[in-house]
Design an enzyme around this catalytic site. Structure first.
Site, PDB file in Angstrom:
ATOM      1  N   ASP A 411      -2.697  -9.792   4.601  1.00  0.00           N
ATOM      2  CA  ASP A 411      -2.957  -9.225   3.279  1.00  0.00           C
ATOM      3  C   ASP A 411      -3.751 -10.203   2.409  1.00  0.00           C
ATOM      4  OD1 ASP A 411      -2.848  -7.808   0.950  1.00  0.00           O
ATOM      5  OD2 ASP A 411      -0.676  -7.562   0.924  1.00  0.00           O
ATOM      6  N   ASP A 475      -3.042   0.282  -2.873  1.00  0.00           N
ATOM      7  CA  ASP A 475      -1.683   0.689  -2.509  1.00  0.00           C
ATOM      8  C   ASP A 475      -1.459   2.176  -2.812  1.00  0.00           C
ATOM      9  OD1 ASP A 475      -1.577  -1.963  -2.025  1.00  0.00           O
ATOM     10  OD2 ASP A 475       0.246  -2.336  -3.182  1.00  0.00           O
TER      11      ASP A 475
HETATM   12  C1  GLA Z   1      -0.153  -5.573  -1.321  1.00  0.00           C
HETATM   13  C2  GLA Z   1      -0.258  -4.628  -0.143  1.00  0.00           C
HETATM   14  C3  GLA Z   1       1.025  -3.846   0.000  1.00  0.00           C
HETATM   15  C4  GLA Z   1       2.193  -4.805   0.171  1.00  0.00           C
HETATM   16  C5  GLA Z   1       2.230  -5.802  -0.983  1.00  0.00           C
HETATM   17  C6  GLA Z   1       3.236  -6.906  -0.756  1.00  0.00           C
HETATM   18  O1  GLA Z   1      -0.048  -4.896  -2.524  1.00  0.00           O
HETATM   19  O2  GLA Z   1      -1.353  -3.762  -0.296  1.00  0.00           O
HETATM   20  O3  GLA Z   1       0.939  -2.970   1.103  1.00  0.00           O
HETATM   21  O4  GLA Z   1       2.068  -5.477   1.383  1.00  0.00           O
HETATM   22  O5  GLA Z   1       0.975  -6.423  -1.162  1.00  0.00           O
HETATM   23  O6  GLA Z   1       3.265  -7.842  -1.781  1.00  0.00           O
END
Ligand code: GLA
Length: 663
Positions: A411, A475
Site C-alpha cells: 500500500d 477506498d
Molecule cells: C488504505 C488502503 C485500504 C487499507 C488502509 C489501511 O486506505 O487503500 O485498503 O489497506 O489503507 O490503512
C-alpha cells in the site's frame, strides 16, 4: 317563513358565499407549499445533512451569484421521495450547484421522475452554472422523485440546491417519505446434500514451492475425497480434501477430483499449471479492513478462518484469510498494545502485542487448508501509521515468507513523501517492481496485490512489475453509494483483466461492516438487499478479486446466500478471466456480457435507478443469434429458451444474472 327556515336560508347563503369565494381564490392562486416546509427527515444523501432554506454547508443558498432564501439544500447522491397522491398540479424550483462548492469541483445532474417515469432532467451542472428554472406539470402524479445524481466523477462538492422549490396543490398535501424498505429475500436454494465440487478449474503454482489446495466442496459431511493423476510430491487427505506437498515440475497437470458421501458422488477436473503465474482465477477470501480496522487481533484472524470453514464459504472457493494494516507497532496510537519499537536491533519488523506469534497464526490458517495474507507499505509508515517496509523491503519479504504468508498487499501511503516532487510512471512503478522481484525469489507462492489507488493507470503496467492484482481506485468504503458507477469505470478498463492479472475495485462490503469514515464498529452495511445482490453480481461479471471484508462473526443467512452461490462464483472464476463488457446502456440501466470457457455467455441486467425497470438483453447487442437456453443464476433455475432477447424486470438498485447457452 318560519324562524327555522330564515335561519337555514341565511346559513345556505353564507356557505354558498364562502364556497364561491373559495373557488375564486383557488382559481386566482392555488395553495403553494414550499418543499422546505415539509418534514425533511426521511431524506438520505451522500454527505452531510439536508437543510431547509440554506445550502448543505448551512450557508445561505446561492446559485451563480443569485441568492435564495427558500429551498432545500442537499448533497448528491440524494433522492427526495414526495408522496403527492395526485393532489399537486405543478412543481416549481430553480436547481443548481451551490456557490459554496469549490469552483471546478462538484457536478450534479438534477432529475425529476413521477410514478416510474423520467419527467425532466438538467444538463450536468457545476458550481457557477446559472440555475435551471423548473415549472413542471405534476397533475395526477402519486409519487415524485427529486434526484440529485453524481455524474461519474464522485460526489465531492456536489452541493445540490432545489431553490424556491414548491408545489401548487389542489388536493392532498405532499409528504416526504423514506425509501421503501425491502425484504432480504434469499433467492438461492440451499446446496444439495450430495457432494458438489466448486472452485476454480485452473490453479497456478511455482515448481517446487509448498503446495496447498483445499477442494471446495458442498454437501453433507462426512465426505471422502480422492484425486486421480496427482503429480508426484502431492497428496490429498481423504477426510478433509486438502491437497499438500511440493508443487510439481513446470507444465500442465490434469487431475480428477472426487468427492463421495452417503448421498452420492461428484467429480471434476482441476488443471494444475506449474510455471511462473499465480492467481490464474481471481483470488477469493476475506480481508479484515472494513470490519475491524485498527482493532484487529490474532484471535479475530483465527476466528475468521474458523468461520470461513464452518459457514461454508471455503466450500465455494473462499481461501485467503488476510490481515490488512495495524498488525505492526506504531510510534503512537490510542491502543497502547499497538505502540512499541518498530524493529529489533537487526532491523527485523516487530509485530504488536495483538499478534504474538505470526508463524503460529499462519500454521493455524494453513491447517484448515486456507491461506494467509499480510500487508505493508513501500513507505516508512503504513496508511494507518504503522511500520512500513521502506529500506527493509527484502528483509520484510523474507520474514513474511518465513512466517508462512501467501499473499501481500503493498500500500503506497507514506511512500508519497519519499518521492515528493518526482514525476512520471517510473516513479510509481519503482517500489512495486522492487517488491515484485523480491517476492519472486521467495521459496513460497505469494500473490502480490498492488494498492496505490489507480495512479498512473496502474492497470497498464501492474503485471509488468510483478503484480497479480491492483487496486483501480481509492477506498471503496467511502463510495458505497456508487458501486454501479465504480463498476462501470472498471468495466471501461476491463481489457486489462486476464488470468493472473486482475483489476481490483476493492472489497465486497455487505452484511456487517464498519463505516469507513471514523473506522466505525461493524453495523448493517446500509445497502438494500437488492443492491447487495447487484454488488456481488457486478464483481463476478467483472472477474474482480472476491474478498469479503465484513464482520465474519455476524454473517447471517442472507449475506452468506449473496456471498456463496457457486453458479454466480463460477462466472467470476471462469478460466478465460475476461471482464464483462458493456453490451447496452440507458439512463439508469445497463447490460454486461461475459464470455465463458464453455461457449456460454453470462449476462447481467443492472438497474441503478430509483424504481423497478424492465431491462432487455438483445441478442443483437450480445453478438448472439439463434435460440438460447436461459438459466437464472441467483435462483439456480432454468427459464427455458428465448429466440432473440431476454427481458426481465430488475428491481431498484438491483440485478438479474443469467447464463445463456446456444440451444
Ligand atoms: C488504505 C488502503 C485500504 C487499507 C488502509 C489501511 O486506505 O487503500 O485498503 O489497506 O489503507 O490503512
Amino acid at each position: 317563513m318560519t324562524r327555522r327556515s330564515v335561519f337555514a336560508s341565511a346559513a345556505i347563503a353564507a356557505i354558498a358565499g364562502a364556497f364561491l369565494a373559495g373557488l375564486a381564490a383557488a382559481a386566482a392562486e392555488p395553495e403553494s407549499v414550499p418543499l422546505s416546509s415539509l418534514d425533511l427527515s426521511p431524506i438520505e444523501q451522500g454527505w452531510g445533512k439536508v437543510q431547509a432554506n440554506q445550502a448543505v454547508t448551512e450557508k445561505p443558498m446561492s446559485i451563480a451569484g443569485q441568492k435564495f432564501t427558500s429551498g432545500v439544500g442537499t448533497h448528491a447522491r440524494s433522492v427526495i421521495i414526495v408522496e403527492l397522491g395526485g393532489g399537486s398540479s405543478r412543481f416549481h424550483a430553480v436547481c443548481g450547484v451551490d456557490d459554496n462548492a469549490r469552483a471546478g469541483r462538484g457536478s450534479v445532474q438534477f432529475r425529476i421522475a413521477g410514478d416510474g417515469k423520467l419527467l425532466w432532467k438538467s444538463p450536468v451542472m457545476k458550481a457557477g452554472d446559472k440555475g435551471q428554472p423548473i415549472d413542471l406539470d405534476v397533475s395526477g402524479i402519486k409519487t415524485l422523485f427529486l434526484i440529485a445524481a453524481d455524474t461519474g466523477d464522485g460526489v465531492d462538492f456536489d452541493h445540490a440546491n432545489w431553490a424556491e422549490a414548491r408545489f401548487e396543490i389542489a388536493g392532498q398535501q405532499p409528504k416526504i417519505v423514506a425509501a421503501p424498505v425491502e425484504e432480504a429475500v434469499i433467492l438461492t436454494p440451499p446446496p444439495p446434500a450430495e457432494p458438489r465440487i466448486n472452485g476454480p478449474k485452473v490453479y497456478g503454482c511455482r515448481p517446487g514451492n509448498p503446495f496447498l489446495y483445499r477442494i471446495p466442496t458442498t454437501g453433507e459431511r462426512p465426505i471422502t475425497f480422492a484425486a486421480e493423476n496427482l503429480p508426484a510430491g502431492l497428496a490429498v487427505d481423504p477426510a478433509t480434501g486438502i491437497i499438500t506437498g511440493s508443487a510439481p515440475p513446470r507444465g500442465e497437470h490434469t487431475v480428477t477430483l472426487r468427492a463421495t458421501n452417503s448421498r452420492g458422488a461428484a467429480s471434476r477436473t482441476l488443471k494444475i499449471i506449474a510455471g511462473d503465474k499465480l492467481a490464474l482465477t481471481p483470488p477469493m477470501g476475506w480481508n479484515h479492513w472494513y470490519a475491524h480496522y485498527n482493532r484487529i487481533t490474532d484471535k479475530m484472524m483465527r476466528e475468521a478462518a474458523d468461520i470461513m470453514v464452518a459457514s461454508g464459504m471455503a466450500d465455494v472457493g473462499y481461501q485467503y484469510v488476510n490481515i490488512d494494516d495495524c498488525w505492526e507497532n506504531a510510534p503512537k496510537h490510542q491502543d497502547p498494545l499497538r505502540v512499541g519499537p518498530l524493529r529489533d536491533d537487526q532491523g527485523n519488523v516487530l509485530t504488536n502485542k495483538h499478534f504474538p506469534d505470526m508463524k503460529s497464526l499462519t500454521d493455524y490458517i494453513h491447517a484448515k487448508g486456507l491461506k494467509a495474507g499480510i500487508y505493508t507499505s513501500p513507505g516508512p509508515l503504513t496508511c494507518a501509521g504503522f511500520t512500513g517496509s521502506y529500506e527493509h523491503e527484502a528483509q520484510d519479504a523474507r520474514q513474511y515468507a518465513e512466517w508462512g504468508f501467501d499473499f501481500l498487499k503493498y500500500d503506497w501511503c507514506s511512500y508519497g513523501r519519499i518521492v515528493a516532487g518526482q514525476k512520471g510512471d517510473e516513479v510509481l512503478k519503482k517500489p512495486y517492481r522492487e517488491m515484485g522481484e523480491i517476492l519472486k525469489q521467495q521459496p513460497r507462492d505469494i500473490v502480490y496485490n498492488l494498492c496505490q489507488y489507480g495512479m498512473g493507470d496502474v492497470w497498464k503496467w501492474g503485471a509488468e512489475v510483478g503484480g497479480h492484482s491492483w487496486r483501480t481506485g481509492g477506498d471503496l468504503g467511502f463510495e458505497l453509494n456508487r458501486i454501479f458507477e465504480v463498476a462501470l469505470k472498471n468495466v471501461a478498463i476491463g481489457q486489462h483483466n486476464k488470468p493472473g492479472e486482475w483489476n481490483d475495485p476493492d472489497y465486497i462490503q455487505i452484511g456487517y461492516i464498519g463505516r469507513a469514515r471514523g473506522m466505525g464498529e461493524p453495523g448493517p452495511c446500509g445497502m438494500t438487499p437488492n443492491e447487495q445482490y447487484a454488488f456481488m453480481s457486478l464483481w463476478c461479471m467483472m472477474a474482480s478479486p472476491l474478498f469479503y471484508s465484513g464482520d465474519m462473526s455476524r454473517l447471517d443467512a442472507f449475506t452468506l446466500n449473496v456471498l456463496c452461490n457457486p453458479e454466480v462464483i463460477e462466472i467470476n472464476q471462469d478460466p478465460l478471466g475476461l471482464c464483462g463488457s458493456l453490451a447496452a446502456e440507458s439512463e439508469d440501466t445497463f447490460v454486461l456480457a461475459k464470455k465463458l470457457e464453455d461457449g456460454s455467455l453470462a449476462v447481467g441486467l443492472f438497474n441503478r435507478g430509483e424504481w423497478e425497470q424492465e431491462v432487455a438483453a438483445r441478442w443483437s447487442d450480445l453478438g448472439l443469434s439463434g435460440p438460447q437456453r436461459v438459466r437464472d443464476l441467483w435462483r439456480q433455475k432454468d427459464l427455458g429458451a428465448r429466440d432473440d432477447e431476454f427481458r426481465a424486470s430488475v428491481p431498484r438498485y438491483g440485478a438479474v444474472l443469467v447464463r445463456l447457452w446456444p440451444q
